[in-house]
Structure formats: C-alpha cells, structure tokens
Design an enzyme around this catalytic site. Structure first.
Site, mmCIF file in Angstrom:
data_model
loop_
_atom_site.group_PDB
_atom_site.id
_atom_site.type_symbol
_atom_site.label_atom_id
_atom_site.label_comp_id
_atom_site.label_asym_id
_atom_site.label_seq_id
_atom_site.Cartn_x
_atom_site.Cartn_y
_atom_site.Cartn_z
ATOM 1 N N ARG A 162 -20.419 33.314 -50.937
ATOM 2 C CA ARG A 162 -19.650 33.110 -49.708
ATOM 3 C C ARG A 162 -20.150 33.986 -48.550
ATOM 4 N NH1 ARG A 162 -14.381 31.438 -50.276
ATOM 5 N NH2 ARG A 162 -14.321 32.409 -52.324
ATOM 6 N N ARG A 166 -10.840 22.769 -49.880
ATOM 7 C CA ARG A 166 -10.262 24.111 -50.030
ATOM 8 C C ARG A 166 -8.823 24.237 -49.507
ATOM 9 N NH1 ARG A 166 -11.923 28.346 -48.276
ATOM 10 N NH2 ARG A 166 -11.765 29.657 -50.115
ATOM 11 N N CYS A 171 -6.240 9.142 -48.252
ATOM 12 C CA CYS A 171 -4.904 8.647 -48.568
ATOM 13 C C CYS A 171 -4.194 9.639 -49.459
ATOM 14 C CB CYS A 171 -4.998 7.293 -49.239
ATOM 15 S SG CYS A 171 -5.635 6.091 -48.099
ATOM 16 N N TYR A 205 -18.536 26.629 -50.446
ATOM 17 C CA TYR A 205 -17.593 25.888 -51.290
ATOM 18 C C TYR A 205 -16.935 24.722 -50.548
ATOM 19 C CZ TYR A 205 -18.319 30.133 -53.971
ATOM 20 O OH TYR A 205 -18.902 31.186 -54.638
#
Ligand code: LLP
Length: 441
Positions: A293, A330, A361, A390
């Site tokens: 990250r 996320r 949806c 991610y």
C-alpha cells in the site's frame, strides 16, 4: 485540499497528475481510468531504500505486489531496485512476463499448490516463504527430486496484531498464516527444515497487519523474532541471515489519517535489530520489508464520469458514477473511506455534500458517503484519490462491468499499462450451451 505526490491544479482548474491534465487523460482513455503518478512510487521506493542505507543496514525492499499487479508495475519495481513479493502462480507468471530478476522474487501464500511450487523451482526464484508443515514437506520433496536447492524463510505469527493506531499482543494468535512463534510450532518447523537436504533456511518472516500508523508494533515484532533467532543460535548454533518484517505501513486516505514518513518505519526497525544484534553478539541479519500500500496506494487516482443524480429529500443526494464496487470493492468490503474532487473544477468551492454511488445493482455500492464536492452535473469528471492499492487488484466483473484502463503518468508523459476490458473480453471464456443429449439415445 491536500493533493498527493506530483499532483497540481492548472490555470483552467484541472487536476494534473504526473504533469498531465486529468481531463485529457479521461478523453484519451475514457473513464473509469486509474492513473498512477509513477514519480511518487519511485520516490517511495527510494525513500525506504535510503533509510536502510543511511543506517548502514543490508536490506531488501520487496514490493508486495498483491496491492497492484501488472507487467508494467513489476518492470518499474525492477527499475527501482525493489524485490518482489508474489502470492500465487498468477502473480509469479506476471513477474516472469515482466522478466523480473528471479533471484529477487519471494513467494508467499498459505496454500501453495505443487504446480505453483514447481513453477517457483523452474524459475529459480530467490526464496519461498514457507507457511505451514504441509508446504515444508512439499518443498523438501520437490527439492530432493530435482536435486535443486531452494532458499526459504519460515513465516511465523508472533502474536502481535496491528491495525491503524493500535496493536494487541495475544498469547495465541488466531491467524491462518504461519507457524506460531510461542507454542512450539516455529521451533518444530525449524527442526524439520534444518534437516532437509536441498533446503536452505535464510531466516524468519512475519507480517503483523496493514495500514499501521505507528512504529511500536513493528519494533515489538522485530524484538520477538530476534529473541527466537537468538534461541536457535544458542540451542542449535544456527544463525539466520535474514529477518523479514513484512509490510503494513499506513497511508493518508483522508485527513484523519496521519501516516509517518516511510523512512521512519525502516529506521526504527533497523535501530532495534542492530541494537539487539550488538547486545547479543548476533551477526546483523539483512532486514527485508514488504510494503504494498505505501508504495502504490496514494500514487493512484481513479477518474470517473458523473451520471445520474437522485435526491432523497431531507436525507441525501446520490450522484452515480460510471464505475463502483467492481473497480473498488474496499468501501463495500471494509467500509474504507476515500476523498474525492471535481477534476475539472478544482478551483470551485467543494461545499456540497453528496454521496457517490457506483452503478452496480447493489445498494451497498457506494464509493464515498458524504463527499464534499462542487455541484456535479452529468458528464463532470470526478477524481477519487488514493486508489492505487487493493483496488484494481481486487476488481471484478460483477454485473459484467468491464474492468477499467490503467495509465502511468510521469513528467508530462502518459502510457496505457492495462487496457480497458471490452465486451469481447468479458465473454472470451464463455462457451455456448450444447445440444442436450436426448433421453434414451
Ligand atoms: N506482506 C504480507 C505477507 C502481506 O500479507 C501483505 C498484505 C503485505 C506484505 C503488504 O501489506 P501493505 O504494505 O500493503 O499493507 N485488501 C486489504 C489489504 C490486505 C493486505 C494483505 N496483506 C485492503 O484493501 O486494505
């Protein structure tokens, strides 16, 4: 609004990324598109490496490529002198496609298959991070049958769990990964591995969590692992040459996040390890870390186009964009928070509260609840920041939405590194229904 990396705003009020106008990028590549500011990735990579160099410590900084895996990012990582952490045959294949230096590839995972392990042996990768007893046996079997030595790290769980600002120590960590450090599993793994011909134990590995903002959990983990290394030296005369402390360094998604400079984590870890090795007369191990990250997260920005609006009087206004949980799961999965801006109207006051919804949806498909933006009209560009980690790597095709394009931008140049999926891509693996075999025939 605090921007990221090389981002600026030009005279027309457009967001610039890597010296390129985001409005141009949206026109050229369409939306949604994930744009990486590659200079920021390079800066982060250099920062981690410089911290260890400054401390005079031998180190490897491995990019935890589950954060964003593609041929181009692996090539960039290689250029920057990073090592590479892969967790599957698919990530290893991508690394091979990128011709990533094999000796700098480390293979993780809690359930590697024979096929994946054989692939790692074929490619003569740098090391396998052995996670469990079954895998140790498989590695030994393959190594012996090939008469090919494989280096391994033993992944241990030190009973430290860290998330954001807090960490806890538990006697028995409930984790699917690694050998427990405290209940004798790690010792047993070491005894078995040390006896295996063609298996060379380099040292220990741990990964204590993700999006961590303080250094104490890391230094605590370093201490626990060093203690185990010292015990093995004292009992077996074995000296580890590598100590891998994993990844997990936090980044700023919103103004509430106050991360440390990446260098600080590296420096404090190096300090603890070198202090203990001096105190115990233990040869200083190489320190390896695995940031994912913190290398690519805030370097990524997703550009979307605003579409429909729905007002729920007295409650909220929804603005829907042309992507959503299919390209960024996320928020739906972790309640993750993001910030956004109107990429074409950066000078306009961002003072209207709206909720950014995706187009899937699913009522939970909201990218940002209560974002503060100018009044967006249909066709306006929206930039969601900090989407480099991610997001694409966890993207899916729910509702058969094609996955977005990915672009690198640096010093005024831009390049497509993953093309947008087409409808043909979506049906490429589908096979038509076959004529049924009739009863009795
Ligand atoms: N090393 C190991 C062994 C890991 O399991 C991970 C992440 C890393 C390094 C890199 O951690 P980082 O520096 O990126 O925090 N999908 C979640 C994050 C899962 C992290 C999994 N392991 C999310 O979107 O927040």
């Amino acid at each position: 609004m605090e921007l990221y990396g090389t981002q600026t705003v030009n005279g027309q009020g457009h967001l610039m990324i890597g010296g390129v106008d985001s409005v141009d990028l949206a026109h050229i590549y369409g939306t949604p598109v994930v744009v990486y500011d590659t200079a920021l990735i390079r800066e982060r990579a250099a920062g981690f490496q410089a911290a260890f160099r400054k401390m005079g410590v031998q180190a490897q900084v491995a990019y935890a490529s589950k954060a964003f895996s593609s041929v181009a990012i692996y090539q960039l990582a290689a250029e920057e002198g990073l090592s590479l952490d892969v967790v599957s045959g698919g990530e290893l294949f991508t690394a091979v496609q990128a011709d990533f230096p094999r000796e700098r590839i480390h293979f993780h995972g809690n359930n590697k298959s024979y096929m994946e392990l054989n692939f790692a042996f074929d490619e003569k990768i740098g090391c396998i991070v052995a996670d469990n007893f079954l895998e140790l046996g498989m590695i030994s079997e393959i190594a012996q049958s090939r008469k090919q030595t494989m280096k391994i790290l033993l992944r241990v769980t030190p009973g430290i769990e860290a998330h954001t600002h807090e960490f806890i120590t538990t006697g028995q960590e409930d984790s699917k990964f690694g050998f427990d450090l405290k209940n004798g599993q790690a010792d047993e793994a070491f005894r078995r591995a040390a006896d295996m011909p063609y298996v060379e134990v380099l040292g220990l590995h741990c990964h204590i969590g993700s999006q961590i903002f303080e250094t104490e959990a890391f230094t605590h983990a370093a201490h626990s692992l060093m203690e185990k290394m010292k015990a093995w030296r004292d009992e077996h005369g074995f000296v580890c040459s590598v100590l891998n402390l994993g990844g997990g360094f936090g980044i700023r998604y919103t103004d509430e996040d106050r991360p440390l400079e990446p260098m600080q984590y590296a420096e404090e870890m190096a300090e603890v390890v070198s202090g203990l090795s001096e105190e115990w007369g233990y040869p200083m191990p190489e320190i390896w870390i695995e940031p994912g990250r913190s290398l690519v997260g805030d370097a990524g920005t997703t550009l979307y186009t605003a579409g429909s609006e729905k007002q729920v009087p007295g409650i909220r206004t929804y603005i829907a964009v042309d992507g959503g949980m299919s390209d960024n799961i996320r928020p739906a999965l972790y309640d993750a928070k993001y910030t956004a801006a109107a990429a074409q109207q950066m000078h306009s006051p961002h003072d209207t509260r709206v909720t950014i919804a995706g187009k899937c949806c699913e009522s939970g498909d909201k990218l940002i609840t209560d974002a503060t933006l100018p009044r967006l009209q249909e066709g306006d560009l929206l930039a969601v920041f900090c989407t480099g980690a991610y997001t694409y790597s966890m993207a899916g095709n729910y509702n058969r939405l094609p996955r977005p394009a990915v672009v690198f931008a640096e010093e005024g140049h831009h390049q497509l590194v993953i093309r947008r999926e087409t409808y043909e891509d979506l049906t490429r693996l589908d096979l038509p229904l076959q004529q049924k075999v009739r009863k009795g025939q």
